[in-house]
Design a protein around this motif. Structure first.
Motif, mmCIF file in Angstrom:
data_model
loop_
_atom_site.group_PDB
_atom_site.id
_atom_site.type_symbol
_atom_site.label_atom_id
_atom_site.label_comp_id
_atom_site.label_asym_id
_atom_site.label_seq_id
_atom_site.Cartn_x
_atom_site.Cartn_y
_atom_site.Cartn_z
ATOM 1 N N ILE A 49 -4.525 76.853 70.755
ATOM 2 C CA ILE A 49 -5.012 78.226 70.757
ATOM 3 C C ILE A 49 -3.856 79.090 71.252
ATOM 4 N N PRO A 50 -3.450 80.118 70.486
ATOM 5 C CA PRO A 50 -2.306 80.936 70.912
ATOM 6 C C PRO A 50 -2.502 81.492 72.319
ATOM 7 N N GLY A 51 -1.393 81.743 73.002
ATOM 8 C CA GLY A 51 -1.461 82.199 74.373
ATOM 9 C C GLY A 51 -1.406 81.015 75.325
ATOM 10 N N GLU A 52 -1.780 81.249 76.541
ATOM 11 C CA GLU A 52 -1.740 80.192 77.559
ATOM 12 C C GLU A 52 -3.073 80.122 78.297
ATOM 13 N N PRO A 53 -4.146 79.771 77.593
ATOM 14 C CA PRO A 53 -5.435 79.682 78.287
ATOM 15 C C PRO A 53 -5.479 78.464 79.201
ATOM 16 N N GLN A 54 -6.310 78.561 80.234
ATOM 17 C CA GLN A 54 -6.622 77.395 81.045
ATOM 18 C C GLN A 54 -7.631 76.559 80.270
ATOM 19 N N ARG A 55 -7.672 75.243 80.510
ATOM 20 C CA ARG A 55 -8.583 74.406 79.744
ATOM 21 C C ARG A 55 -8.981 73.170 80.520
ATOM 22 N N ALA A 56 -10.139 72.626 80.140
ATOM 23 C CA ALA A 56 -10.620 71.364 80.693
ATOM 24 C C ALA A 56 -11.347 70.631 79.577
ATOM 25 N N LYS A 57 -11.150 69.327 79.495
ATOM 26 C CA LYS A 57 -11.770 68.538 78.433
ATOM 27 C C LYS A 57 -13.212 68.203 78.789
ATOM 28 N N LEU A 58 -14.102 68.330 77.783
ATOM 29 C CA LEU A 58 -15.505 67.976 77.967
ATOM 30 C C LEU A 58 -15.807 66.583 77.423
ATOM 31 N N PHE A 59 -15.374 66.320 76.186
ATOM 32 C CA PHE A 59 -15.545 64.993 75.589
ATOM 33 C C PHE A 59 -14.647 64.912 74.369
ATOM 34 N N GLU A 60 -14.576 63.732 73.755
ATOM 35 C CA GLU A 60 -13.770 63.579 72.549
ATOM 36 C C GLU A 60 -14.437 62.588 71.609
ATOM 37 N N LEU A 61 -14.201 62.794 70.312
ATOM 38 C CA LEU A 61 -14.781 61.955 69.271
ATOM 39 C C LEU A 61 -13.783 61.803 68.130
ATOM 40 N N PRO A 62 -13.742 60.632 67.475
ATOM 41 C CA PRO A 62 -12.929 60.508 66.261
ATOM 42 C C PRO A 62 -13.700 61.050 65.065
ATOM 43 N N ALA A 63 -12.980 61.472 64.051
ATOM 44 C CA ALA A 63 -13.626 61.904 62.813
ATOM 45 C C ALA A 63 -14.310 60.714 62.147
ATOM 46 N N HIS A 64 -15.300 61.007 61.320
ATOM 47 C CA HIS A 64 -16.014 59.961 60.592
ATOM 48 C C HIS A 64 -16.247 60.413 59.160
ATOM 49 N N VAL A 65 -16.626 59.479 58.319
ATOM 50 C CA VAL A 65 -16.923 59.763 56.916
ATOM 51 C C VAL A 65 -18.431 59.915 56.760
ATOM 52 N N VAL A 66 -18.838 60.910 55.988
ATOM 53 C CA VAL A 66 -20.259 61.112 55.681
ATOM 54 C C VAL A 66 -20.464 60.848 54.195
ATOM 55 N N VAL A 67 -21.396 59.943 53.869
ATOM 56 C CA VAL A 67 -21.718 59.633 52.468
ATOM 57 C C VAL A 67 -23.221 59.724 52.283
ATOM 58 N N ALA A 68 -23.648 59.816 51.043
ATOM 59 C CA ALA A 68 -25.079 59.853 50.742
ATOM 60 C C ALA A 68 -25.728 58.542 51.166
ATOM 61 N N GLY A 69 -27.014 58.606 51.490
ATOM 62 C CA GLY A 69 -27.713 57.425 51.960
ATOM 63 C C GLY A 69 -27.754 56.294 50.962
ATOM 64 N N ASP A 70 -27.704 56.612 49.664
ATOM 65 C CA ASP A 70 -27.745 55.563 48.636
ATOM 66 C C ASP A 70 -26.361 55.204 48.109
ATOM 67 N N ASP A 71 -25.308 55.710 48.733
ATOM 68 C CA ASP A 71 -23.941 55.379 48.326
ATOM 69 C C ASP A 71 -23.644 53.932 48.731
ATOM 70 N N PRO A 72 -22.950 53.158 47.893
ATOM 71 C CA PRO A 72 -22.595 51.783 48.271
ATOM 72 C C PRO A 72 -21.848 51.693 49.599
ATOM 73 N N LEU A 73 -21.070 52.719 49.942
ATOM 74 C CA LEU A 73 -20.326 52.697 51.202
ATOM 75 C C LEU A 73 -21.251 52.836 52.414
ATOM 76 N N ALA A 74 -22.480 53.293 52.198
ATOM 77 C CA ALA A 74 -23.405 53.484 53.313
ATOM 78 C C ALA A 74 -23.763 52.168 53.996
ATOM 79 N N SER A 75 -23.620 51.060 53.291
ATOM 80 C CA SER A 75 -23.982 49.756 53.857
ATOM 81 C C SER A 75 -22.792 49.031 54.484
ATOM 82 N N THR A 76 -21.620 49.642 54.453
ATOM 83 C CA THR A 76 -20.437 49.014 55.039
ATOM 84 C C THR A 76 -20.312 49.374 56.512
ATOM 85 N N ASP A 77 -19.549 48.580 57.251
ATOM 86 C CA ASP A 77 -19.344 48.856 58.674
ATOM 87 C C ASP A 77 -18.399 50.033 58.884
#
Length: 307
Positions: A160-188
């Motif tokens: 974020i431009p400037g010099e704001p103060q900050r503190a981390k709340l949580f973190e998550l990796p990105a994930h893939v979203v597919v339709a419920g009937d997509d063959p990839l939906a049954s993979t790990d």
């Protein structure tokens, strides 16, 4: 005791100048202030006369711009107005009671995760604090912290431009979203290499779009973008109808799209670096007591994010 002298200008004149600087035109400032354009213009003219210097350049076709002196006066005026409002708020409440406004900025896809718990819990603890919500992408939050238009913001941990103060709340990796009937939906898990020949529904809002494209670029891949949308739920809705896949970070507990079509969230293999979610606030001036309380409350919450 030395006699105290009052300044030649008023807080009203300063507030009119700051508003005109923010809005860019006298007319827009007048609308925001619920005043007439002539009243705003006269207040700024009188302020310039009192200070003995030109603060603005006003052109009918180009609106209002600040001189270098005007920019300095506006910066000082913001701090003075904030102190005045803080004094007023402190006198309205009982000792130790938090009273007054807080403007909270929030990245749109974070709003459903952050705001419900924050507004409910903090609102109950401090009922006389007035919370105003501004949902905006990172590019639109740019400058609002420094300008005093946003007191506290919840954003991804990208720059974020400037010099704001900050503190981390949580973190998550990105994930893939597919339709419920997509063959990839049954993979790990799903490899990005499996997706490049498929249609991507891209969340086209900074920094989400840049982050998604960078995941592919890091592996020497180029995704095939079919649709670009600016709404998190629009991505899930199109995915639910089988129009493509999505790459998202936030993980709602509801396993269906807005329309009720089932969707599946799948991890990316090999794992990608997580994205942090931060609370940020201006470095100067120091946050008010109520803003500090909101920051502390947000940091104290046991953020439970679906995985």
């Amino acid at each position: 005791m030395d006699r105290l002298e009052a300044p030649a200008f008023t807080l009203r004149q300063l507030s009119f100048l700051v508003c005109a600087a923010d809005e860019g035109t006298i007319a827009a400032a007048a609308a925001r202030l619920h005043a007439s354009p002539s009243a705003v213009s006269e207040a700024i003219t009188e302020l310039e006369r009192s200070l003995g210097t030109q603060l603005t350049v006003r052109r009918r076709a180009r609106g209002l711009t600040l001189t270098s002196t005007g920019a300095d006066v506006v910066a000082r005026a913001r701090a003075l107005l904030a102190s005045s409002l803080e004094l007023e708020a402190s006198l309205r409440g009982a000792p130790g009671e938090l009273v007054g406004p807080i403007t909270v900025g929030c990245y749109p896809t974070l709003a459903p995760t952050i705001l419900p718990a924050l507004l409910q819990g903090f609102g109950r603890a401090h009922p006389r604090v007035e919370l105003t919500i501004v949902e905006a992408t990172h590019d639109r939050l740019q400058g609002r912290l420094e300008a005093g238009q946003v007191d506290v913001a919840f954003v991804y941990d990208t720059l974020i431009p400037g010099e704001p103060q900050r503190a981390k709340l949580f973190e998550l990796p990105a994930h893939v979203v597919v339709a419920g009937d997509d063959p990839l939906a049954s993979t790990d898990a799903v490899r990005l290499e499996e997706l490049v020949e498929r249609d991507l529904i891209l969340l086209d809002a900074p920094p989400s779009s840049e982050h998604t494209m960078s995941l592919f670029a890091a592996r020497g891949l180029a995704p095939r973008v079919r649709h670009r949308v600016q709404s998190y739920e629009a991505v899930r809705a199109l995915v639910g109808r089988g129009l493509g896949y999505g790459i998202l970070v936030q993980r709602p507990a509801n396993p269906a799209s807005y329309e009720g079509y089932p969707v599946a969230m799948k991890e990316i293999a090999p794992p990608v670096a997580p994205v942090g979610v931060d609370v940020i606030w201006p470095g100067t001036p120091a946050p008010t007591a109520r803003s500090r309380a909101l920051i502390d409350y947000a940091r104290s919450l046991p953020w439970s994010v679906p995985r």
